[in-house]
Scaffold this motif. Structure first.
Motif, mmCIF file in Angstrom:
data_model
loop_
_atom_site.group_PDB
_atom_site.id
_atom_site.type_symbol
_atom_site.label_atom_id
_atom_site.label_comp_id
_atom_site.label_asym_id
_atom_site.label_seq_id
_atom_site.Cartn_x
_atom_site.Cartn_y
_atom_site.Cartn_z
ATOM 1 N N ARG A 124 -1.755 47.080 -15.304
ATOM 2 C CA ARG A 124 -0.684 47.219 -16.302
ATOM 3 C C ARG A 124 0.238 48.381 -15.952
ATOM 4 N N SER A 160 4.136 47.957 -14.971
ATOM 5 C CA SER A 160 5.049 48.637 -15.896
ATOM 6 C C SER A 160 6.148 49.398 -15.165
ATOM 7 N N ASN A 198 9.899 48.386 -16.152
ATOM 8 C CA ASN A 198 10.744 49.328 -16.886
ATOM 9 C C ASN A 198 12.015 49.669 -16.128
ATOM 10 N N SER A 203 4.413 55.798 -16.189
ATOM 11 C CA SER A 203 3.487 54.782 -15.667
ATOM 12 C C SER A 203 3.032 55.114 -14.250
#
Length: 121
Positions: free
Chosen positions: A41, A45, A49, A72
């Motif tokens: 994840r 991310s 993003n 992240s």
């Protein structure tokens, strides 16, 4: 620049996500829904993003999403170090991914700094 896909930082972060998926396959099965899932994840991310921020209407919004991507990247680095230090992944499997994570983090820091520079009116 027309698309987030033209950004070097997005391209490298996509490479990083693919490498994290490859390394995650070496994790013990019992970690699938714990550390492995969190690593995946965090890696996904970063690129997500960057893309979302690039699509936003303002530099301020873009900078906000780049800031999230930076977070992240720091999270991913921490999780990779934990996996290595807890002997869930061999050091040689983590080394290259850590290097790429650091590279992406530096690229994000430069992009963030540019986005925060005052713009002429």
């Amino acid at each position: 620049m027309q698309s987030h896909r033209d950004l070097d930082v997005w391209k490298v972060s996509m490479e990083l996500a693919r490498e994290v998926y490859a390394v995650a396959n070496q994790m013990p099965k019992q970690e699938e829904f714990r550390l492995t899932g969190q690593m995946l994840r965090a890696a996904v991310s970063i690129a997500a993003n960057i893309a979302e921020g690039h699509a936003r209407a303002t530099r301020k919004d873009y900078a906000h999403f780049v800031s999230i991507a930076k977070g992240s990247a720091a999270e991913l680095e921490t999780l990779l170090l934990l996996a290595r230090d807890a002997a869930l992944l061999p050091p040689e499997a983590v080394a290259g991914v850590l290097d790429k994570t650091e590279r992406v983090a530096k690229m994000l820091a430069r992009l963030y700094a540019r986005l925060k520079e005052p713009q002429p009116n």
